[in-house]
Write a protein that holds these residues in place. Sequence first.
Motif, PDB file in Angstrom:
ATOM      1  N   ILE A 248      77.511 146.305 -29.554  1.00  0.00           N
ATOM      2  CA  ILE A 248      78.892 146.604 -29.778  1.00  0.00           C
ATOM      3  C   ILE A 248      79.194 146.381 -31.210  1.00  0.00           C
ATOM      4  O   ILE A 248      79.361 145.257 -31.443  1.00  0.00           O
ATOM      5  N   HIS A 249      79.478 147.479 -31.883  1.00  0.00           N
ATOM      6  CA  HIS A 249      79.816 147.324 -33.386  1.00  0.00           C
ATOM      7  C   HIS A 249      81.251 146.913 -33.624  1.00  0.00           C
ATOM      8  O   HIS A 249      82.120 147.600 -33.029  1.00  0.00           O
ATOM      9  N   GLY A 250      81.597 145.998 -34.111  1.00  0.00           N
ATOM     10  CA  GLY A 250      82.897 145.717 -34.751  1.00  0.00           C
ATOM     11  C   GLY A 250      83.343 145.990 -36.147  1.00  0.00           C
ATOM     12  O   GLY A 250      82.560 145.476 -37.040  1.00  0.00           O
ATOM     13  N   ASN A 251      84.111 146.862 -36.159  1.00  0.00           N
ATOM     14  CA  ASN A 251      84.403 147.536 -37.507  1.00  0.00           C
ATOM     15  C   ASN A 251      85.166 146.613 -38.592  1.00  0.00           C
ATOM     16  O   ASN A 251      86.045 145.549 -37.910  1.00  0.00           O
ATOM     17  N   ASP A 252      84.867 146.658 -39.843  1.00  0.00           N
ATOM     18  CA  ASP A 252      85.620 145.827 -40.852  1.00  0.00           C
ATOM     19  C   ASP A 252      86.143 146.946 -41.581  1.00  0.00           C
ATOM     20  O   ASP A 252      86.856 146.510 -42.576  1.00  0.00           O
ATOM     21  N   VAL A 254      87.404 151.437 -41.649  1.00  0.00           N
ATOM     22  CA  VAL A 254      87.661 152.517 -40.885  1.00  0.00           C
ATOM     23  C   VAL A 254      86.138 153.151 -40.884  1.00  0.00           C
ATOM     24  O   VAL A 254      85.547 153.128 -41.966  1.00  0.00           O
ATOM     25  N   GLU A 255      85.923 153.945 -39.918  1.00  0.00           N
ATOM     26  CA  GLU A 255      84.640 154.587 -39.725  1.00  0.00           C
ATOM     27  C   GLU A 255      84.747 155.934 -39.267  1.00  0.00           C
ATOM     28  O   GLU A 255      85.388 156.133 -38.073  1.00  0.00           O
ATOM     29  N   TRP A 256      84.359 156.865 -39.902  1.00  0.00           N
ATOM     30  CA  TRP A 256      84.570 158.375 -39.590  1.00  0.00           C
ATOM     31  C   TRP A 256      83.304 159.034 -38.675  1.00  0.00           C
ATOM     32  O   TRP A 256      82.151 158.504 -39.017  1.00  0.00           O
ATOM     33  N   ARG A 295      86.151 147.432 -31.775  1.00  0.00           N
ATOM     34  CA  ARG A 295      84.757 147.367 -31.810  1.00  0.00           C
ATOM     35  C   ARG A 295      84.222 148.563 -30.659  1.00  0.00           C
ATOM     36  O   ARG A 295      85.336 148.728 -29.950  1.00  0.00           O
ATOM     37  N   HIS A 296      83.054 149.077 -30.711  1.00  0.00           N
ATOM     38  CA  HIS A 296      82.768 150.315 -29.717  1.00  0.00           C
ATOM     39  C   HIS A 296      81.217 150.329 -29.600  1.00  0.00           C
ATOM     40  O   HIS A 296      80.489 149.593 -30.222  1.00  0.00           O
ATOM     41  N   GLN A 297      81.216 150.819 -28.356  1.00  0.00           N
ATOM     42  CA  GLN A 297      79.588 151.287 -27.911  1.00  0.00           C
ATOM     43  C   GLN A 297      79.774 152.752 -27.422  1.00  0.00           C
ATOM     44  O   GLN A 297      80.623 153.120 -26.654  1.00  0.00           O
TER      45      GLN A 297
HETATM   46 FE   LIG Z   1      81.292 151.008 -35.851  1.00  0.00          FE
END
Ligand SMILES: [Fe+2]
Length: 332
Positions: A248-252, A254-256, A295-297
Motif C-alpha cells: 500500500i503505497h503512501g505518497n510523499d 503528487v503522482e500521476w 496511500r493507495h492499493q
Molecule cells: Fe503512489
Amino acid sequence: MSTTETSRNTNDAVIASEPNHEGYREYELGHFRFRRDEYFAYVTWPTGDHTLSIDDFLRAMQRDVAWDFFYGTVNFDAVVGTVNHYGTVDLFAGSFNEVYRKAERDYVENFESSVIRETFKAMLDDWTIDGFDPFASPAETDKPFGVKAGSNTEAVTRRRVAAQRMVGVPGDEQIRTDETHPINRMFADVPQDEPVVQAEPGYEDKVVAFNLFAYLSRSNVTWNPSVVSVCKESLYCPTTEEYILPIIHGNDRVEWFVQLSDEIKWVVEDRETGVLRSKVTMRAGDVAAMPGDIRHQGYSPKRSMLLVWENASGELPELIRTGRAPVYPVDF
Ligand SMILES: [Fe+2]
C-alpha cells in the motif's frame, strides 16, 4: 505517545541466526526481529508482534528492495512498512494505524539505508524458494510455501529498468525480443510494429521513437515501474499490473496515473490513519492525479498497462510537509 527509537547503525553487516527448523534464517534490525516458517512471516518489536502470509510478505519485500524504498511510505500491510528519508529509512510497526497508535503499540526505528537494504536483500534471497518469483503474477509462478528448498536469486535480484534518457536512444537500447521477453499471454493482441523515423541527415541518433505498448506487452514482471524516459526531474515510469499491488503505497508527492489499457480499481486511504477516502476505477484513457497525502492499493483483474508519472525532485517532500507546496496538482 508514540514509542520512537533512533538507532543509526553504520555497520552493513546482516545479523542472521542459524537456519531454523524449516531451514530459514532469522534476521534482526535494531529491535525488530523477522522469522518465517512454512506459511508465515513473523515480525516482532518491543511493543508488539505481527504475522503476515509469506506470499504477501515476499511480494512486498521484493518491491521495497527493487525500488530502493521508493517515494514516501511502503506499507507491507496495515501494520508494518518503511518510510524513505532518502539516505535513511524508517522501519515501522503500527505508525500509520490509528488503533496501534492509540494503544501505544506503535514503534519505529531509523536506519542507514544501506543497513536495511542489505538485511532486506539477504532475507528476501534466503526466504524465496526455488520456483517462486515474487515479481510475477500469482498465475505465472510457483508457490512460496513450505520448508526451505533451493532459491531463486536470479528473480529476486532482477534489476529495475532505468533509462538515462529514453528507451531506444543510443546507450539506452533495452531491446526486448521474443528470445529475451516473449509477449505476455494477456497482451497477445498488442501490435508489435515500431514507428518509422525519418530524421534529417546528421540527426539519426537524436530523433528516436519506440512502441511503448509493444515494449510493455513484453514485460515479465508485475507492479514494477521501469523508468523509460527522463526529462530533468520528470520520470515516465510505465508498468504492467496484474492481481493486487503487493504494497500500500503512501505518497510523499503528487503522482500521476495514466491508464493505458484495461482497468485498475484503486482503494485510496488517508496516508496517516488508513481511513478510506475514495475508490477510483480507472479504465483505458483515464488520467488521475493521486494526492501527496494518501496511500493507495490497486486491483487489476486482467494484466493492464499503467503509466506512472513522477516528479523526482528531492525538494518536494519537504515543500509539501511544510505547506509550501500543495498536495493536489491543481485547484478546480
Ligand atoms: Fe503512489
